[in-house]
Design an enzyme around this catalytic site. Structure first.
Site, PDB file in Angstrom:
ATOM      1  N   TYR A 139       0.907  -1.311  -0.109  1.00 23.89           N
ATOM      2  CA  TYR A 139      -0.044  -0.128   0.041  1.00 23.89           C
ATOM      3  C   TYR A 139       0.899   1.172  -0.043  1.00 23.89           C
ATOM      4  O   TYR A 139       0.360   2.346  -0.582  1.00 23.89           O
ATOM      5  CB  TYR A 139      -0.928   0.039   1.245  1.00 23.89           C
ATOM      6  CG  TYR A 139      -2.280  -0.597   1.086  1.00 23.89           C
ATOM      7  CD1 TYR A 139      -2.230  -2.042   0.642  1.00 23.89           C
ATOM      8  CD2 TYR A 139      -3.265  -0.105   1.140  1.00 23.89           C
ATOM      9  CE1 TYR A 139      -3.704  -2.758   0.673  1.00 23.89           C
ATOM     10  CE2 TYR A 139      -4.399  -0.548   1.364  1.00 23.89           C
ATOM     11  CZ  TYR A 139      -4.669  -1.887   1.176  1.00 23.89           C
ATOM     12  OH  TYR A 139      -5.937  -2.479   0.855  1.00 23.89           O
ATOM     13  N   LYS A 184       2.875 -15.472   2.598  1.00 23.29           N
ATOM     14  CA  LYS A 184       3.486 -16.271   1.374  1.00 23.29           C
ATOM     15  C   LYS A 184       4.628 -16.336   1.136  1.00 23.29           C
ATOM     16  O   LYS A 184       5.538 -15.955   0.431  1.00 23.29           O
ATOM     17  CB  LYS A 184       2.550 -15.382   0.211  1.00 23.29           C
ATOM     18  CG  LYS A 184       2.529 -15.902  -1.032  1.00 23.29           C
ATOM     19  CD  LYS A 184       1.559 -17.038  -1.413  1.00 23.29           C
ATOM     20  CE  LYS A 184       1.694 -17.827  -2.583  1.00 23.29           C
ATOM     21  NZ  LYS A 184       0.708 -18.976  -2.637  1.00 23.29           N
ATOM     22  N   ASP A 217      -3.049 -18.446   0.715  1.00 21.94           N
ATOM     23  CA  ASP A 217      -3.928 -19.131  -0.022  1.00 21.94           C
ATOM     24  C   ASP A 217      -4.900 -20.201   0.708  1.00 21.94           C
ATOM     25  O   ASP A 217      -5.992 -20.282   0.728  1.00 21.94           O
ATOM     26  CB  ASP A 217      -3.451 -19.785  -1.329  1.00 21.94           C
ATOM     27  CG  ASP A 217      -2.156 -20.405  -1.375  1.00 21.94           C
ATOM     28  OD1 ASP A 217      -1.695 -20.475  -0.074  1.00 21.94           O
ATOM     29  OD2 ASP A 217      -1.823 -20.747  -2.210  1.00 21.94           O
ATOM     30  N   ASP A 241      -6.539  -7.129   4.475  1.00 24.14           N
ATOM     31  CA  ASP A 241      -7.599  -6.182   3.900  1.00 24.14           C
ATOM     32  C   ASP A 241      -8.591  -7.293   3.027  1.00 24.14           C
ATOM     33  O   ASP A 241      -9.737  -7.400   3.408  1.00 24.14           O
ATOM     34  CB  ASP A 241      -7.102  -5.487   2.639  1.00 24.14           C
ATOM     35  CG  ASP A 241      -7.995  -4.680   1.999  1.00 24.14           C
ATOM     36  OD1 ASP A 241      -9.054  -4.259   2.547  1.00 24.14           O
ATOM     37  OD2 ASP A 241      -8.011  -4.598   0.578  1.00 24.14           O
ATOM     38  N   ASP A 245     -12.590  -9.062   4.337  1.00 24.05           N
ATOM     39  CA  ASP A 245     -13.734  -9.030   3.498  1.00 24.05           C
ATOM     40  C   ASP A 245     -14.151 -10.232   3.443  1.00 24.05           C
ATOM     41  O   ASP A 245     -15.393 -10.594   3.614  1.00 24.05           O
ATOM     42  CB  ASP A 245     -13.599  -8.410   2.126  1.00 24.05           C
ATOM     43  CG  ASP A 245     -13.896  -7.155   1.979  1.00 24.05           C
ATOM     44  OD1 ASP A 245     -13.483  -6.299   3.077  1.00 24.05           O
ATOM     45  OD2 ASP A 245     -14.347  -6.521   1.025  1.00 24.05           O
TER      46      ASP A 245
HETATM   47  C1  IPM Z   1     -10.409  -1.022   4.151  1.00 18.09           C
HETATM   48  C2  IPM Z   1     -10.483  -0.270   2.813  1.00 18.09           C
HETATM   49  C3  IPM Z   1      -9.401   0.576   2.520  1.00 18.09           C
HETATM   50  C4  IPM Z   1      -8.351  -0.412   2.460  1.00 18.09           C
HETATM   51  C5  IPM Z   1      -9.576   1.251   1.180  1.00 18.09           C
HETATM   52  C6  IPM Z   1     -10.671   1.958   1.150  1.00 18.09           C
HETATM   53  C7  IPM Z   1      -8.049   2.242   0.876  1.00 18.09           C
HETATM   54  O1  IPM Z   1     -10.676  -1.195   1.829  1.00 18.09           O
HETATM   55  O2  IPM Z   1     -10.340  -0.339   5.211  1.00 18.09           O
HETATM   56  O3  IPM Z   1     -10.360  -2.184   4.267  1.00 18.09           O
HETATM   57  O4  IPM Z   1      -7.775  -1.257   1.285  1.00 18.09           O
HETATM   58  O5  IPM Z   1      -7.459  -0.501   3.390  1.00 18.09           O
HETATM   59 MN    MN Z   2     -10.977  -3.345   2.561  1.00 20.80          MN
END
Ligand code: IPM
Ligand code: MN
Length: 355
Positions: A139, A184, A217, A241, A245
């Site tokens: 990042y 990884k 993975d 990240d 999700d």
């Molecule tokens: C999160 C979001 C952010 C990230 C984006 C909006 C930059 O997806 O907080 O998980 O990737 O960190």
């Molecule tokens: Mn995110």
């Protein structure tokens, strides 16, 4: 207590869920006799529109001087292709606050487990915390672009790895003392360093912790196959990240997961993990629970108000018991609560709370 709090609603559904987080802060203030001085500022697309930058220096300075910062969400198609991206505001803020550890608790509320596409027997007992490194890695590495190629550099220093691993170990010591480090290492040099440092920190400083190393993975698969086996997961920025999700699917909705971004000081950044959901923005149907649970984390980690934090969490759970479900959680045929109704349900229960 008195606290200075900055509220950054951001974009899309951000302002709607921010309003509910603020409602809950006011309810806590009133019920428990605290004074929270709130200041609302722009970030992301809204800052680009109003101030020409994704986050202004003045906003960064106000956040650095505050006791805690609450943020809704940033981004949206409106700003795609522009010179500045809304997300840059959030990244700059994380950097400016030095919040290197992003704590994302993943818990299944049994009342809404039916909202998850995963089989119920896998979901029972899911209770993990993901410690995502937040201010390093791909990042923040150098980026290059020419006509024929693009490059993103992933770099980690020993110091960056040590501090996030220590934070994760400290969390694990207060829980089931199990740490899963995700990397990884079969491909990436940064991951080989990550594995070495993690092994050393746990061995030398936290010998009571059981450590396992899992390739990312495989971890993605285990999160669905045996999610209840995880206690604390520590991982680098981008893996964290992606995996969180995925982990939100266990809870039934992204709208239920909160996060705390912490650094060396007390000031933290608190956000729901979901995005700005431009498709449902302005319709009063977004789920505010993740935002409200982020308020609970703020009370716990930055303000030291553990009792109040637990009450907010318990009250959200009571609302789910009572069937206050927004559109993302509602059962077919049932009527969904609006964003504001869900926030009101939490706030009024806090106001009437007897404990
Ligand atoms: C999160 C979001 C952010 C990230 C984006 C909006 C930059 O997806 O907080 O998980 O990737 O960190
Ligand atoms: Mn995110």
């Amino acid at each position: 207590m008195e606290a200075q709090l900055i509220i950054l609603p951001g974009d899309g559904i951000g302002p709607e869920v921010a309003a509910e987080a603020v409602k809950v802060l006011h309810a806590i203030e009133k019920r428990f006799g605290h004074t929270f001085a709130l200041e609302t500022r722009h970030i992301g697309g809204s800052a680009i529109d109003h101030e020409g930058v994704a986050v202004s220096d003045a906003t960064l300075a106000r956040c650095q001087g505050a006791d805690a910062v609450w943020l809704g969400a940033v981004g949206g198609p409106k700003w795609d292709g522009g010179k500045v991206r809304p997300e840059q505001g959030l990244l700059a803020l994380r950097r400016a606050l030095g919040t290197f550890a992003n704590i994302r608790p993943v818990k299944v509320f049994p009342q809404v487990a039916d909202a998850s596409p995963i089989k119920l027997d896998r979901l029972l007992g899911v209770d993990m915390v993901v410690c995502r490194e937040l201010t390093g890695g791909i990042y923040f590495g150098d980026k290059f672009r020419d006509e024929n190629s693009a490059t993103d550099v992933c770099m980690y220093t020993v110091h960056e790895i040590e501090r996030i691993v220590r934070m994760a170990c400290t969390m694990a010591m207060g829980r089931r003392k199990k740490l899963t480090s995700v990397d990884k290492a079969n491909v990436l040099e940064t991951s080989r360093l990550w594995r070495e440092i993690t092994t050393r920190v746990v061995r030398d400083e936290f010998p009571e912790i059981t450590l396992e190393h899992v390739l990312v993975d495989s971890a993605a698969m285990h999160l669905i196959q045996k999610p209840a086996s995880f206690d604390v997961i520590v991982t680098e920025n981008m893996f964290g990240d992606i995996l969180t999700d995925e982990a939100s699917v266990l809870a039934g909705s992204m709208g239920l997961l909160a996060s705390a971004s912490l650094g060396a000081g007390r000031c933290g950044l608190y956000e729901p993990i979901h995005g700005s959901a431009p498709d449902i923005a302005g319709q009063n149907k977004a789920n505010p629970y993740a935002s409200i649970l982020s308020v609970a984390l703020m009370l716990r980690y930055s303000l030291g108000l553990e009792h109040e934090a637990v009450i907010v969490e318990d009250v959200v759970s009571e609302c789910l018991d009572d069937g206050v479900r927004t559109a993302d959680l509602v059962k077919p045929g049932d009527k969904a609560a609006s964003t504001a109704q869900a926030g009101d349900a939490v706030a009024s229960r806090i106001s009437n709370f007897a404990r």
